[in-house]
Design a protein around this motif. Structure first.
Motif, short mmCIF file in Angstrom:
data_model
loop_
_atom_site.label_atom_id
_atom_site.label_comp_id
_atom_site.label_asym_id
_atom_site.label_seq_id
_atom_site.Cartn_x
_atom_site.Cartn_y
_atom_site.Cartn_z
N ASP A 1 -7.53 2.34 0.61
CA ASP A 1 -7.22 1.40 -0.45
C ASP A 1 -6.03 0.52 -0.03
O ASP A 1 -5.04 1.04 0.50
CB ASP A 1 -6.86 2.17 -1.73
N PRO A 2 -6.08 -0.81 -0.22
CA PRO A 2 -4.98 -1.69 0.18
C PRO A 2 -3.65 -1.33 -0.47
O PRO A 2 -2.59 -1.44 0.15
CB PRO A 2 -5.45 -3.08 -0.26
N VAL A 3 -3.70 -0.89 -1.75
CA VAL A 3 -2.46 -0.49 -2.44
C VAL A 3 -1.88 0.75 -1.78
O VAL A 3 -0.66 0.86 -1.57
CB VAL A 3 -2.73 -0.23 -3.94
N LEU A 4 -2.74 1.70 -1.41
CA LEU A 4 -2.29 2.90 -0.72
C LEU A 4 -1.64 2.53 0.61
O LEU A 4 -0.57 3.06 0.96
CB LEU A 4 -3.47 3.84 -0.48
N GLN A 5 -2.26 1.62 1.35
CA GLN A 5 -1.70 1.21 2.62
C GLN A 5 -0.32 0.58 2.47
O GLN A 5 0.60 0.85 3.25
CB GLN A 5 -2.65 0.25 3.33
N THR A 6 -0.18 -0.26 1.45
CA THR A 6 1.11 -0.94 1.23
C THR A 6 2.20 0.05 0.85
O THR A 6 3.31 0.02 1.40
CB THR A 6 0.96 -2.01 0.13
N LEU A 7 1.90 0.95 -0.09
CA LEU A 7 2.88 1.95 -0.50
C LEU A 7 3.25 2.86 0.67
O LEU A 7 4.42 3.18 0.89
CB LEU A 7 2.33 2.79 -1.65
N HIS A 8 2.25 3.29 1.42
CA HIS A 8 2.48 4.18 2.55
C HIS A 8 3.32 3.49 3.62
O HIS A 8 4.23 4.08 4.20
CB HIS A 8 1.14 4.64 3.13
N ARG A 9 3.03 2.20 3.88
CA ARG A 9 3.78 1.44 4.89
C ARG A 9 5.25 1.30 4.48
O ARG A 9 6.15 1.48 5.30
CB ARG A 9 3.17 0.07 5.09
N ASN A 10 5.50 1.01 3.21
CA ASN A 10 6.88 0.83 2.74
C ASN A 10 7.69 2.12 2.86
O ASN A 10 8.86 2.10 3.27
CB ASN A 10 6.88 0.33 1.30
N LEU A 11 7.07 3.24 2.51
CA LEU A 11 7.76 4.52 2.62
C LEU A 11 7.97 4.91 4.09
O LEU A 11 9.03 5.43 4.46
CB LEU A 11 6.97 5.61 1.90
N SER A 12 6.98 4.64 4.93
CA SER A 12 7.08 4.99 6.34
C SER A 12 8.16 4.18 7.04
O SER A 12 8.88 4.70 7.91
CB SER A 12 5.74 4.78 7.04
#
Length: 386
Positions: free
Chosen positions: A61-72
């Motif tokens: 999911d694009p939202v999952l990718q964005t949230l995961h990228r920001n935390l990473s």
């Protein structure tokens, strides 16, 4: 007696449940929030649990990718790879020294050079170029180009506006008048891998190009590297910039008061979304960090002076670790004959991370020579090869 009306659509309840829970039993928003906090390796493993999980996570999911990228991005790992005759061995650790991931990839020819960018690793062999996502363990072989010569003159960058990675390669060629020129070609990698007919694009001559010196830094959709000392004799040190969106070159001037003259003891860093020039000359008891405060007017300010008295020289590598999970900002320092060190901006103290690899990889080697260390961010970016 009241007769209950039959739902004309027998799949209505099932569709409604799938819409709110995806068959997992939790609302989609909550699932995404939970998954974004997990390592990419574990998220990929969830695809194997059931058809419902695979439906949620294929593609991500694009939202999952964005949230995961920001935390990473706020909690990077220490990443190491060791090149052997049989392939490349990868290991990653958190900044406390705990092993997070480990695997080996087999490739067809020796590695000549490599570059990291935003969670992906690109490495160049004699006749092949590979891109690897260490988090998902995907390995993509880039189509071969007959122009793949001058293999050290290449760069690897990420363009956030289009969510694409670009491999940029410069090579010398001659025109019909036998006049030598520098030509630039680019290969673009999209989410899910390159197009089935993906190929290299020649984007024209590069009159401003200066050979790539050391490893370029990618920042906000542009590549930066210090102009090679052999092409800059007698002149102030300059920085080369390549805009990945416009695919054009320009020169960035270094600070007027900058005293660093040895290219081998100067590097570029990204600190707080700003371009920084770092001077770690061996005759200085400090590491001086200049930050570009105004990019349009190329205004620099000496932002940090780090006291490293007592640290063994020379220094091979310096990288910035942003604050995350309540931790303080730190600088990763790698001396040639010493374990990895972390300098804390707040406490102005240095702690040792140590030699992390040998006990996990079973390899007896000199940390300063055989192992390559980088800061690494966990990534869900799909190369389409998994």
């Amino acid at each position: 007696m009241v007769r209950m009306q039959r739902n004309p659509n027998p799949n209505h309840y099932q569709d409604q449940q799938s819409e709110t829970t995806n068959g997992v039993g939790l609302p989609c928003d909550l699932i995404i929030e939970i998954l974004s906090r997990l390592p990419a390796k574990f998220i990929c493993q969830l695809r194997c649990i059931s058809k419902s999980w695979r439906a949620i996570l294929s593609p991500f999911d694009p939202v999952l990718q964005t949230l995961h990228r920001n935390l990473s991005n706020s909690t990077p790992f220490l990443f190491f790879f060791y090149i052997s005759y049989h392939g490349i061995c990868f290991s990653s650790f958190d900044t406390r020294g705990q092993l997070r991931n480990q695997f080996t990839k087999h490739i067809s020819s020796p590695v000549w050079t490599w570059q990291f960018c935003q969670g992906l690793l690109c490495f160049v062999c004699s006749k092949h170029i590979y891109v690897c996502n260490p988090s998902t363990q995907e390995l993509l072989e880039v189509p071969y180009s007959f122009n793949l010569r001058d293999i050290y003159n290449f760069a690897f960058g990420y363009l956030p506006s289009t969510n694409e990675y670009k491999i940029v390669h410069w090579f010398s060629d001659t025109d019909i008048n036998h006049i030598e020129k520098i030509v630039c070609q680019i290969f673009t990698i999209k989410e899910g891998g390159p197009n089935p007919h993906g190929s290299w694009r020649v984007v024209g001559n590069s009159p401003l190009f200066r050979s790539v010196h050391r490893f370029p830094l990618c920042m906000n959709g542009s590549l930066y590297w210090i102009v090679d000392k052999n092409e800059n004799k007698g002149n102030p040190m300059k920085i080369h910039r390549f805009d990945l969106a416009r695919e054009e070159h320009e020169i960035v001037l270094t600070p007027k008061a900058f005293l660093g003259s040895c290219h081998d003891t100067v590097c570029l860093l990204l600190i707080k979304d700003s371009l920084c020039l770092v001077d770690f000359s061996p005759w200085m008891p400090t590491i001086d960090i200049w930050m570009m405060k105004d990019q349009s007017n190329q205004i620099w300010v000496k932002e940090y002076i780090i006291d490293i008295f007592g640290v063994n020289r020379p220094l091979l590598k310096i990288e910035y670790i942003p604050s995350g999970d309540g931790c303080d900002e730190e600088i990763l320092i790698r001396p040639e004959k010493e374990g990895l060190l972390l300098y804390n901006f707040k406490t102005k103290s240095i702690r040792r991370v140590g030699n992390l690899i040998s006990e996990y990889m079973g390899i007896d080697f000199d940390l300063g020579r055989c192992i390559r260390s980088y800061l690494y961010v966990d990534s869900l970016y799909s190369l389409g090869s998994g």
